[in-house]
Design an enzyme around this catalytic site. Sequence first.
Site, PDB file in Angstrom:
ATOM      1  CE  LYS A  80      -4.414   1.038   0.415  1.00 15.13           C
ATOM      2  NZ  LYS A  80      -5.574   0.357  -0.125  1.00 15.13           N
ATOM      3  N   GLY A 179     -25.327   2.201   0.691  1.00 14.18           N
ATOM      4  CA  GLY A 179     -24.607   2.559  -0.275  1.00 14.18           C
ATOM      5  C   GLY A 179     -24.812   2.138  -1.583  1.00 14.18           C
ATOM      6  N   GLY A 181     -23.344   3.154  -4.609  1.00 14.66           N
ATOM      7  CA  GLY A 181     -22.437   3.554  -5.757  1.00 14.66           C
ATOM      8  C   GLY A 181     -22.116   2.446  -6.578  1.00 14.66           C
ATOM      9  CG  ASN A 182     -18.380   2.559  -8.672  1.00 10.71           C
ATOM     10  OD1 ASN A 182     -18.775   2.743  -9.884  1.00 10.71           O
ATOM     11  ND2 ASN A 182     -17.394   3.469  -8.328  1.00 10.71           N
ATOM     12  CB  VAL A 183     -19.490  -1.788  -4.452  1.00  8.44           C
ATOM     13  CG1 VAL A 183     -19.746  -3.307  -3.941  1.00  8.44           C
ATOM     14  CG2 VAL A 183     -18.163  -1.922  -5.035  1.00  8.44           C
ATOM     15  CE1 TYR A 185     -29.050   1.488  -9.542  1.00  4.26           C
ATOM     16  CE2 TYR A 185     -27.836   0.343 -11.169  1.00  4.26           C
ATOM     17  CZ  TYR A 185     -28.740   1.023 -10.841  1.00  4.26           C
ATOM     18  OH  TYR A 185     -29.728   1.013 -11.696  1.00  4.26           O
TER      19      TYR A 185
HETATM   20  P1  NAD Z   1     -18.860   5.006  -4.395  1.00  8.75           P
HETATM   21  O1  NAD Z   1     -18.212   6.171  -3.849  1.00  8.75           O
HETATM   22  O2  NAD Z   1     -19.080   4.425  -5.725  1.00  8.75           O
HETATM   23  O3  NAD Z   1     -20.382   4.587  -3.449  1.00  8.75           O
HETATM   24  C1  NAD Z   1     -20.391   4.868  -2.311  1.00  8.75           C
HETATM   25  C2  NAD Z   1     -21.952   5.322  -1.810  1.00  8.75           C
HETATM   26  O4  NAD Z   1     -22.033   5.190  -0.509  1.00  8.75           O
HETATM   27  C3  NAD Z   1     -22.167   6.596  -2.412  1.00  8.75           C
HETATM   28  O5  NAD Z   1     -23.194   6.521  -3.140  1.00  8.75           O
HETATM   29  C4  NAD Z   1     -22.435   7.426  -1.392  1.00  8.75           C
HETATM   30  O6  NAD Z   1     -23.255   8.560  -1.238  1.00  8.75           O
HETATM   31  C5  NAD Z   1     -22.692   6.251  -0.325  1.00  8.75           C
HETATM   32  N1  NAD Z   1     -22.565   6.745   1.205  1.00  8.75           N
HETATM   33  C6  NAD Z   1     -21.507   7.158   1.838  1.00  8.75           C
HETATM   34  N2  NAD Z   1     -21.728   7.098   3.131  1.00  8.75           N
HETATM   35  C7  NAD Z   1     -22.752   6.565   3.313  1.00  8.75           C
HETATM   36  C8  NAD Z   1     -23.465   6.396   4.564  1.00  8.75           C
HETATM   37  N3  NAD Z   1     -22.806   6.616   5.829  1.00  8.75           N
HETATM   38  N4  NAD Z   1     -24.529   5.635   4.656  1.00  8.75           N
HETATM   39  C9  NAD Z   1     -25.282   5.555   3.490  1.00  8.75           C
HETATM   40  N5  NAD Z   1     -24.805   5.591   2.235  1.00  8.75           N
HETATM   41  C10 NAD Z   1     -23.612   6.183   2.267  1.00  8.75           C
HETATM   42  O7  NAD Z   1     -17.847   3.624  -3.537  1.00  8.75           O
HETATM   43  P2  NAD Z   1     -17.836   2.190  -4.151  1.00  8.75           P
HETATM   44  O8  NAD Z   1     -16.996   1.971  -5.399  1.00  8.75           O
HETATM   45  O9  NAD Z   1     -19.277   1.719  -4.385  1.00  8.75           O
HETATM   46  O10 NAD Z   1     -17.181   1.401  -2.685  1.00  8.75           O
HETATM   47  C11 NAD Z   1     -18.060   1.430  -1.799  1.00  8.75           C
HETATM   48  C12 NAD Z   1     -17.466   0.611  -0.623  1.00  8.75           C
HETATM   49  O11 NAD Z   1     -16.646  -0.751  -1.098  1.00  8.75           O
HETATM   50  C13 NAD Z   1     -16.251   1.382  -0.177  1.00  8.75           C
HETATM   51  O12 NAD Z   1     -15.837   0.930   1.340  1.00  8.75           O
HETATM   52  C14 NAD Z   1     -14.838   0.659  -0.818  1.00  8.75           C
HETATM   53  O13 NAD Z   1     -13.751   0.774  -0.271  1.00  8.75           O
HETATM   54  C15 NAD Z   1     -15.438  -0.839  -0.994  1.00  8.75           C
HETATM   55  N6  NAD Z   1     -14.798  -1.470  -2.165  1.00  8.75           N
HETATM   56  C16 NAD Z   1     -14.928  -0.830  -3.318  1.00  8.75           C
HETATM   57  C17 NAD Z   1     -14.445  -1.734  -4.324  1.00  8.75           C
HETATM   58  C18 NAD Z   1     -14.834  -1.544  -5.849  1.00  8.75           C
HETATM   59  O14 NAD Z   1     -14.329  -2.113  -6.703  1.00  8.75           O
HETATM   60  N7  NAD Z   1     -15.162  -0.078  -6.223  1.00  8.75           N
HETATM   61  C19 NAD Z   1     -13.710  -2.882  -4.187  1.00  8.75           C
HETATM   62  C20 NAD Z   1     -13.399  -3.142  -2.930  1.00  8.75           C
HETATM   63  C21 NAD Z   1     -13.981  -2.687  -1.715  1.00  8.75           C
END
Ligand code: NAD
Length: 357
Positions: A80, A179, A181-183, A185
């Site tokens: 990291k 949440g 977002g990417n994951v 949804y």
């Molecule tokens: P993202 O930013 O696309 O989505 C996060 C969503 O969570 C947003 O819509 C935001 O408005 C919402 N959010 C934030 N705080 C909140 C709360 N307290 N209550 C409800 N909603 C809240 O992020 P992502 O890429 O979807 O990642 C989400 C999580 O998954 C993170 O913890 C990230 O570290 C983890 N993760 C993501 C990936 C990846 O490939 N994107 C891989 C491993 C782990």
Amino acid sequence: MEPFGMMDALGHEQVVFCRDEASGLKAIIAIHDTTLGPSLGGCRMFDYRSEAEALTDVLRLSRGMTYKAAIAGLDLGGGKAVIVGPRSSKSEAMFRAFGRFVDALGGRYITAEDMNTNEQDMEFIGRETRWVTGRSPAAGGTGNPGPVTAWGVFHGLRGALHHATGSPSVEGRTVAIQGLGNVGYGLAKHLRDAGAELLLCDVNQQSVERALDELGGEPVEGDDFYRAPCDVLAPCAVGGVISARTIPMVQASIICGGANNILDDEDRDGQALRARGIVYAPDYVVNGGGIMSVNGELRGESRDKVLADAARIYETVREVLGRADREDLTSVRASNLLAEARIAAIGSVKGLWTGKV
Ligand code: NAD
């Protein structure tokens, strides 16, 4: 604790302090363990209150990556990097200077996007080193790993359901997702397609409305997420949400989500969940699709291969939860033991194993 004492305690191989006066770069790269392969982990940018805080963060996160890569079955070790400073201090020169430090490690550390860094920053790094992944499709990468992560979380959730109920089917099950977002949804879409009922929660009201319009389901807000009468809670937003405060509210029998560091305190909260008979699928096992995606990019693997690997998180979750029950361990402890056993086994094949992760 002194830096070498911290490295001893966590088992790190190498920690590199990087400073470039012209661009203002101050960064720390931590290589935890390279038994399985080159260390990989994102580069986070954060305005840490102190250097000690930055060092603690990078040591903790890089060790976590060793376990995540090992349990995902990849030939990667854990690393990291952190860049110290506010986002407003970003520049091309800063990321190119960082890229040169990464390059000097000759492939022992491979970097990627993380908190407060983006594809553009990776482009700058990539102009100085080839040891960067998670790049945009325009730059020859595979782009956002979110969809693969969501696919893996969906299969991890099926594995947890199978363990808890005897059937992996999500049809007619209710899943609350925090949440969108990417994951989150992506997970919601897979679950909806497979016949699950959705309870949807996000701090951003527009994200909730969009998901309700496109996928159906019911909204939940704030602490009602934890209290939701459902089969599975899927935290997919931020870490630390399952805690001494929220565990007493939980009515679901399974917690399985894509967020990193879901438990506020791994041991304490893992034990509290176990005592309440709530199945917790460890986050770093469940969200391994993200690292599989960037690994696939590095190795030129097809999308189909990466998605098939992510779907196997189903079996890994079952193996982890089965071991936890057989040996009366928290699920995180059980998956840590499985990861350590794989590192030991492959390490001895390579003649590399030193006996300590
Ligand atoms: P993202 O930013 O696309 O989505 C996060 C969503 O969570 C947003 O819509 C935001 O408005 C919402 N959010 C934030 N705080 C909140 C709360 N307290 N209550 C409800 N909603 C809240 O992020 P992502 O890429 O979807 O990642 C989400 C999580 O998954 C993170 O913890 C990230 O570290 C983890 N993760 C993501 C990936 C990846 O490939 N994107 C891989 C491993 C782990």
